[in-house]
Scaffold this motif. Structure first.
Motif, short mmCIF file in Angstrom:
data_model
loop_
_atom_site.label_atom_id
_atom_site.label_comp_id
_atom_site.label_asym_id
_atom_site.label_seq_id
_atom_site.Cartn_x
_atom_site.Cartn_y
_atom_site.Cartn_z
N TYR A 1 0.71 -1.14 -0.07
CA TYR A 1 0.14 -0.02 -0.08
C TYR A 1 0.97 1.14 0.03
N SER B 1 -6.23 3.80 -3.77
CA SER B 1 -5.08 3.52 -3.93
C SER B 1 -4.24 3.42 -5.03
N GLU C 1 -9.27 -0.08 -1.88
CA GLU C 1 -9.33 -0.69 -0.62
C GLU C 1 -10.31 -0.36 0.29
N SER D 1 -5.88 0.47 -7.20
CA SER D 1 -6.87 -0.54 -6.47
C SER D 1 -7.83 0.45 -5.55
N SER E 1 -10.02 -5.97 -1.50
CA SER E 1 -9.66 -4.89 -2.54
C SER E 1 -10.25 -5.36 -3.92
N HIS F 1 -8.94 -4.51 7.43
CA HIS F 1 -8.99 -4.36 5.82
C HIS F 1 -9.88 -5.67 5.56
#
Length: 272
Positions: free
Chosen positions: A80, A97, A110, A108, A122, A119
């Protein structure tokens, strides 16, 4: 003498090329009504009770009333490298991201739990278009801005003029896309747009990388270039900002000089 004149002309031309953009009239000036000590480097997201400071591979949740730190997430900088912005959407913290300043551009989405910040998943958007800087949802679709740059973080032959707004369906398939108008491109060069989101009046609001300005745009009735309809002066020097849906007209942004989160009241139509 001729050579000296030519040299002077070339120096002046070089100065003009890097001069600050001309001043621009504004539709109004935002009032900063509160400041929060934070660790924000890239932007801020806001919910009814919380603030989220975004800093590349870390996110910190603060209590909006007291300003106290509640929870923190820190990810692998290799995985990241550049979480640029987040927004609270459908009870999830949805973040844009990319691998900025790496190239070729890889982006991406996230998704995090907004309470404990674990998290969740994704959405890999892959190569091309640019670096994803913000995500929002409106009218049953996902919207995202892909930044492009002239220098560091740029991917030739694209430059800042290739910054693109993209509309996606629920499966993140590209539906439509729009370019920025010259009146905004001349303000953000050689960088791009860092923040954006749909405002309380149904217009789309955008922030750049450095200037303390907020740009209001609307989708055009024809063609593929957004219509720039207003500019507001704000204290935040660009970066990712977020509207507080619980308080129409309240925009949260950051100042990189002190890393504070700023609550700003913007004089935009709210329908009240």
């Amino acid at each position: 003498m001729l050579n000296a004149l030519l040299l002077a002309g070339a120096l002046l031309a070089g100065q003009d090329a890097h001069a600050a953009p001309p001043s621009i009239s504004t539709a109004g000036r935002a009032e900063t009504v509160r400041r929060y000590a934070s660790e924000a480097r890239q932007g801020v997201a806001v919910g009814p009770d919380d603030l989220y400071a975004v800093s590349n591979w870390s996110i910190v949740r603060y209590d909006k009333a007291s300003g106290e730190k509640r929870t923190e997430w820190s990810g692998d900088p290799v995985r990241y490298p550049h979480i640029n912005s987040c927004a609270l959407i459908m009870a999830e913290l949805v973040c844009a991201s990319s691998n900025f300043p790496g190239t070729p551009h890889v982006s991406s989405v996230e998704v995090f739990d907004p309470t404990d910040l674990h998290h969740k998943r994704s959405v890999a958007l892959g190569l091309g278009t640019g670096s994803l800087t913000w995500v929002d949802r409106r009218d049953g679709a996902w919207w995202g801005m892909f930044a492009n740059y002239d220098g560091r973080g740029g991917e030739a032959p694209r430059d800042h003029r290739h910054t693109t707004l993209v509309k996606f369906d629920d499966q993140w398939r590209r539906l439509e896309a729009w370019a920025l108008p010259p009146s905004i491109l001349e303000r953000i060069a050689p960088m791009s747009l860092s923040g954006g989101g749909w405002g309380p009046d149904g217009r789309l609001y955008l922030t750049g990388h450095d200037l303390p300005e907020l740009y209001a745009v609307v989708l055009p009735e024809g063609g593929g270039v957004l219509d720039h309809v207003a500019t507001y002066a704000i204290e935040a020097e660009g970066q990712a900002a977020d509207w507080d849906e619980s308080q129409p007209g309240m925009l949260y942004g950051i100042t990189r000089r002190t890393r504070e989160i700023l609550a700003m009241r913007v004089p935009v139509p709210t329908g009240d």
